[in-house]
Design an enzyme around this catalytic site. Structure first.
Site, PDB file in Angstrom:
ATOM      1  N   LEU A 198      31.810  23.229  34.207  1.00  0.00           N
ATOM      2  CA  LEU A 198      30.947  22.223  34.831  1.00  0.00           C
ATOM      3  C   LEU A 198      30.119  22.938  35.909  1.00  0.00           C
ATOM      4  CD1 LEU A 198      30.216  19.181  35.207  1.00  0.00           C
ATOM      5  CD2 LEU A 198      32.108  19.042  36.848  1.00  0.00           C
ATOM      6  N   THR A 230      43.063  33.235  31.150  1.00  0.00           N
ATOM      7  CA  THR A 230      41.813  33.574  30.473  1.00  0.00           C
ATOM      8  C   THR A 230      42.074  34.792  29.603  1.00  0.00           C
ATOM      9  OG1 THR A 230      39.666  34.685  30.799  1.00  0.00           O
ATOM     10  CG2 THR A 230      41.118  34.686  32.683  1.00  0.00           C
ATOM     11  N   ILE A 231      41.395  34.862  28.479  1.00  0.00           N
ATOM     12  CA  ILE A 231      41.597  36.046  27.619  1.00  0.00           C
ATOM     13  C   ILE A 231      41.086  37.314  28.289  1.00  0.00           C
ATOM     14  CG2 ILE A 231      41.545  34.793  25.425  1.00  0.00           C
ATOM     15  CD1 ILE A 231      38.590  35.908  25.123  1.00  0.00           C
ATOM     16  N   ASP A 232      40.205  37.160  29.285  1.00  0.00           N
ATOM     17  CA  ASP A 232      39.503  38.334  29.841  1.00  0.00           C
ATOM     18  C   ASP A 232      40.377  39.191  30.774  1.00  0.00           C
ATOM     19  OD1 ASP A 232      37.248  37.310  28.569  1.00  0.00           O
ATOM     20  OD2 ASP A 232      36.573  36.224  30.341  1.00  0.00           O
ATOM     21  N   GLU A 278      31.533  43.389  25.080  1.00  0.00           N
ATOM     22  CA  GLU A 278      30.314  42.579  24.953  1.00  0.00           C
ATOM     23  C   GLU A 278      29.421  42.701  26.194  1.00  0.00           C
ATOM     24  OE1 GLU A 278      31.223  38.371  25.039  1.00  0.00           O
ATOM     25  OE2 GLU A 278      32.319  38.549  26.911  1.00  0.00           O
ATOM     26  N   ILE A 317      36.870  33.987  17.265  1.00  0.00           N
ATOM     27  CA  ILE A 317      38.166  34.108  16.572  1.00  0.00           C
ATOM     28  C   ILE A 317      39.179  34.731  17.531  1.00  0.00           C
ATOM     29  CG2 ILE A 317      39.388  35.126  14.593  1.00  0.00           C
ATOM     30  CD1 ILE A 317      36.673  35.466  13.271  1.00  0.00           C
ATOM     31  N   GLN A 318      38.697  35.614  18.388  1.00  0.00           N
ATOM     32  CA  GLN A 318      39.637  36.310  19.275  1.00  0.00           C
ATOM     33  C   GLN A 318      40.154  35.406  20.388  1.00  0.00           C
ATOM     34  OE1 GLN A 318      36.670  39.293  21.042  1.00  0.00           O
ATOM     35  NE2 GLN A 318      38.035  39.063  22.783  1.00  0.00           N
TER      36      GLN A 318
END
Ligand code: ADP
Ligand code: F6P
Ligand code: MG
Length: 333
Positions: A79, A132-134, A228, A262-263
């Site tokens: 948000l 978080t995936i990061d 990325e 997908i990851q």
């Protein structure tokens, strides 16, 4: 009970980029609250749900059905106006008060932590839990979802390698992680492949040199795992244009694979489920003791809690750069 001997009332949200294991944090929260005789609620869709007063009691028997489902059944969300407009945050604080929420648990990444801190500055009581995936939350060495994501990426790279070995080919594999190189580094080390991160941005000529070196040694598939948001920005060529040049120069089929969302999905790994439960357990214990505005996390394999204010301003301590150089050299042998 809180100080006025009223039954404690806690709420949880998932916020920011969703990650596998968030469900386990929500379920762990509902269970722990049930055990401690605390009223447990959730808001749907992160900060958006608080501003819209989208609040629901935790139904444990319903939630626990999602133990092995990826990501989050209560929805996560971004948000942007929450960051820029204090009135949006004031509305959230008003709704927390209106519902009598003694403390809000925010399960999310670095951005969500900033939001939690700003809520605390407006008088809300909060505790932040890293997910978080990061793995880019500076105050913790681990974030819920990282392990599942790493396993997803590693599995996909196995499959890509099968394919490219059969073509004697080269693949530039772009993976998520935002500015954080952790996923790239852990993938590169675990899968024995060359990693390209913000610490070692390669020029097209560098890619070609590595390919020629590996081919001269008889290597079949040559993979590069690339974080990325590096190529195609900041005046750097896109990976597609680099691939074309590699193919034109070396004669080997060269392609780009962008792994994408997908990851970020998938059944949460045992590690993510465990850590989600440990972190939430700690957060609820803190709230029970009347200790708020903390960030829970992992430091040297211990569950720890620090001041949220400190958490949102901490710089990351890291040996990442060293690992990239060390393992890239090993992978070139
Ligand atoms: P993550 O938590 O995974 O890092 P984001 O960076 O998108 O994800 O942040 C999630 C949400 O947290 C944002 O959409 C916004 O509502 C809130 N947020 C992010 N940054 C701030 C900020 N500086 N101040 C207040 N709220 C923020
Ligand atoms: O923060 C998680 C993440 O998947 C990053 O790795 C990625 O850069 C980003 O979210 C993608 O954002 P969005 O979900 O807004 O496309
Ligand atoms: Mg983030």
């Amino acid at each position: 009970m809180n100080k006025s001997n009223k039954k404690l009332k806690l709420a949880i949200i998932c916020s920011g980029g969703n990650s596998p294991g968030m469900n386990n944090a929500v379920i762990g929260f509902a269970k722990k609250c049930a055990q401690c005789n605390i009223d447990a609620y959730y808001f749907l869709w992160g900060y958006k749900g608080i501003t819209n007063n989208d609040i629901h009691p935790c139904n444990l028997r319903y939630l626990e059905e999602f133990t092995n489902r990826g990501n989050t059944i209560i929805g996560s969300g971004r948000l942007p106006s929450f960051a820029t407009d204090v009135n949006v945050r004031k509305k959230a604080v008003k709704n927390l008060k209106k519902n009598g929420i003694d403390c809000l648990l925010v399960v999310g990444g670095e951005g969500s932590y900033q939001g939690a801190y700003k809520l605390s500055q407006l008088g809300a009581k909060v505790i932040a839990i890293p997910a978080t995936i990061d793995n880019d939350v500076n105050s913790t060495q681990y974030t819920i979802g990282f392990d599942t994501c790493l396993n997803q990426v590693s599995k996909l790279i196995n499959d890509i390698t099968d394919c490219f070995s059969s073509h004697d080919g080269i693949n530039l594999i772009e993976i998520m992680g935002r500015a954080c190189p952790d996923l790239t580094i852990n993938t590169g080390i675990g899968s024995n492949i060359y990693m390209v991160t913000k610490y070692n941005i390669l020029k097209t000529e560098d890619f070609i040199k590595i390919v020629k070196h590996c081919k001269s040694q008889g290597k079949r598939a040559i993979n590069f795992v690339v974080t990325e948001k590096i190529y195609g920005t900041n005046n750097l060529p896109t990976l597609a244009s680099i691939a074309k040049k590699i193919e034109a120069t070396t004669g080997h089929m060269t392609r780009v694979t962008t792994i994408g969302y997908i990851q970020r999905g998938g059944t949460p790994s045992a590690r993510d489920r465990l850590i989600a439960n440990y972190l939430v357990d700690k957060a609820v214990d803190l709230a029970k003791q009347g200790v708020f505005n903390k960030a829970v996390g992992i430091n040297n394999k211990q569950i720890v809690a620090i001041e949220l204010k400190r958490a949102v301003t901490m710089k990351r301590k890291s040996h990442n750069r060293y690992l990239v150089n060390k393992f890239n050299k090993i992978n070139l042998q």
